[in-house]
Design an enzyme around this catalytic site. Structure first.
Site, short mmCIF file in Angstrom:
data_model
loop_
_atom_site.label_atom_id
_atom_site.label_comp_id
_atom_site.label_asym_id
_atom_site.label_seq_id
_atom_site.Cartn_x
_atom_site.Cartn_y
_atom_site.Cartn_z
N ASP A 79 39.27 77.64 56.87
CA ASP A 79 39.56 77.96 58.29
C ASP A 79 38.25 78.36 59.04
O ASP A 79 37.35 78.63 58.45
CB ASP A 79 40.71 79.35 58.47
N GLU A 140 40.35 83.02 55.83
CA GLU A 140 39.26 84.12 55.54
C GLU A 140 39.07 84.89 56.88
O GLU A 140 38.75 86.03 56.51
CB GLU A 140 37.96 83.23 55.02
N GLU A 141 38.66 84.18 57.83
CA GLU A 141 38.06 84.70 58.98
C GLU A 141 39.15 85.75 59.80
O GLU A 141 38.83 86.40 60.69
CB GLU A 141 38.06 83.52 60.20
N HIS A 353 30.26 81.86 64.43
CA HIS A 353 31.01 82.78 65.21
C HIS A 353 30.47 82.58 66.54
O HIS A 353 30.73 83.57 67.25
CB HIS A 353 31.22 84.10 64.74
ZN LIG Z 1 32.65 82.12 56.66
#
Ligand SMILES: [Zn+2]
Length: 378
Positions: A79, A140-141, A353
């Site tokens: 993801d 994961e995020e 990000h």
């Molecule tokens: Zn990562």
């Protein structure tokens, strides 16, 4: 040995597939097919419905070939953070970026592409290797959900590499444990102009408590923060409710407990100090709190076998690794708590990000090269 063009094409194909957390269906389908082409048996666990995602975690198993050794896990997450809508990778002067209005998704697709290229090289050159388990997690995020919900009976490796940090030739062997906190302070509402003495201000209680808290960098291995505050209704109402959200992290589990208790104690103290008497009865604000263990400590010893393996692989290429601590948790924290000794390896991704995220082909080649040497020696 690394085919830079093939690696860049692999990355570009993945990066063009939108894969926000919970919306991993398409990338999962692509990866299943890709790992099968490479000769793996691919299974999906049942984390998908539990997490509310379109896919479960994928485990691609490559049987040993010509080498008898302990299994090695290579992990990545499928993801990405948002915005991802219409993501389209752009390759210019050897560097991948997005078109500027989305993330690129090098976090963590650079890692996935590097693993795939290393497996291609191992296969086409007939390099002997032990059993390899490639784990691709979901979500994961959004709180390491895939790693937390993973069916660990499907992983036999007791050592692993998580390809999920910036830098090249960088190894993370320690990361803090963390608690998340949500506190609700309930005071007593009253008209601020007509009868303020009948009220207990939740905002005042929160202010006093926060002012007393040790926050920021507490010591060389502990940090704490109150990150969100919300409350009150109008200027003429003594506020009844305030909600605080905060966190604490430490590389020492006992210090994390102490810091968490301290923050709670400051709130209780402020409630007590700002108590008033109304109609001859003591009235004080109340605190309701919720502390959630966000992720456990990761502390792989500097002399661990997995780090030695990486150092030998790097040494054979004439390269030297930087081995250090990180300030945040990742899937690797969870793997370590399940007995899989895992360190994190840099993938070359930068400015993650953000819409300025990038990764260079040259850096991905360097990581894939290192992975080939790791697989040869594992
Ligand atoms: Zn990562």
């Amino acid at each position: 040995m690394i085919n830079a063009t093939r690696l860049a094409q692999e990355f570009a194909r993945q990066a063009a597939i939108e894969s926000p957390s919970f919306g991993e269906g398409k990338i999962s389908g692509y990866l299943q097919e890709r790992f099968r082409e490479l000769g793996a048996r691919v299974v999906m666990d049942d984390a998908g419905p539990k997490a509310g995602s379109q896919s479960g975690n994928l485990i691609a198993r490559f049987p040993a070939r010509g080498k008898n050794s302990e299994p090695l896990m290579l992990s990545v997450h499928m993801d990405t953070v948002s915005p991802t809508e219409g993501v389209s990778p752009v390759l210019k002067d050897g560097v991948f970026t997005s078109e500027g209005d989305t993330i690129l998704g090098a976090d963590d697709k650079a890692g996935i592409a590097e693993i795939i290229e290393a497996l291609e090289v191992v296969r086409e050159n007939g390099i002997p290797h032990g059993p390899i388990e490639v784990l691709v997690t979901i979500c994961e995020e959004v709180g390491l959900l895939g790693a937390k919900l993973l069916d660990y009976s499907k992983i036999s490796a007791r050592r692993g590499l998580a390809l999920d940090t910036s830098g090249v030739d960088l190894v993370i062997h320690r990361a803090p444990c963390a608690n998340k906190m949500l506190y609700e302070i309930t005071g007593r509402e009253a008209h601020a102009g007509i009868a303020p003495e009948l009220g207990v201000s939740a905002i005042q209680v929160a202010a006093r408590a926060i002012d007393r808290m040790r926050l920021g960098r507490i010591d060389h291995e502990t940090t704490a923060n109150i990150g969100v505050i919300a409350g009150g209704q109008a200027t003429n109402i003594v506020p009844r409710k305030v909600v605080l959200q905060g966190e604490a992290r430490s590389h020492d589990a006992a210090k994390l407990v102490r810091q968490t208790d301290h923050m709670r104690a400051c709130l209780e103290e402020a409630c007590h100090e700002l108590a008033v008497r109304i109609d001859d009865r003591p009235v004080r604000a109340q605190v309701k709190g919720e502390v959630v263990a966000d992720y456990p400590l990761m502390a792989v010893p500097r002399e661990a076998g997995i780090i030695r393996l990486l150092e030998q692989a790097a040494g054979s290429l004439g390269r030297k690794l930087e081995v250090r601590s990180a300030g945040g948790g990742s899937d690797a924290n969870i793997f370590n708590s399940h007995g899989i000794e895992t360190v994190i390896l840099g993938t070359g991704m930068t400015n993650v990000h953000s819409v300025n995220e990038s990764v260079s082909v040259a850096d991905m080649v360097r990581v894939a090269e290192l992975l080939v040497e790791v697989l040869r020696r594992a």
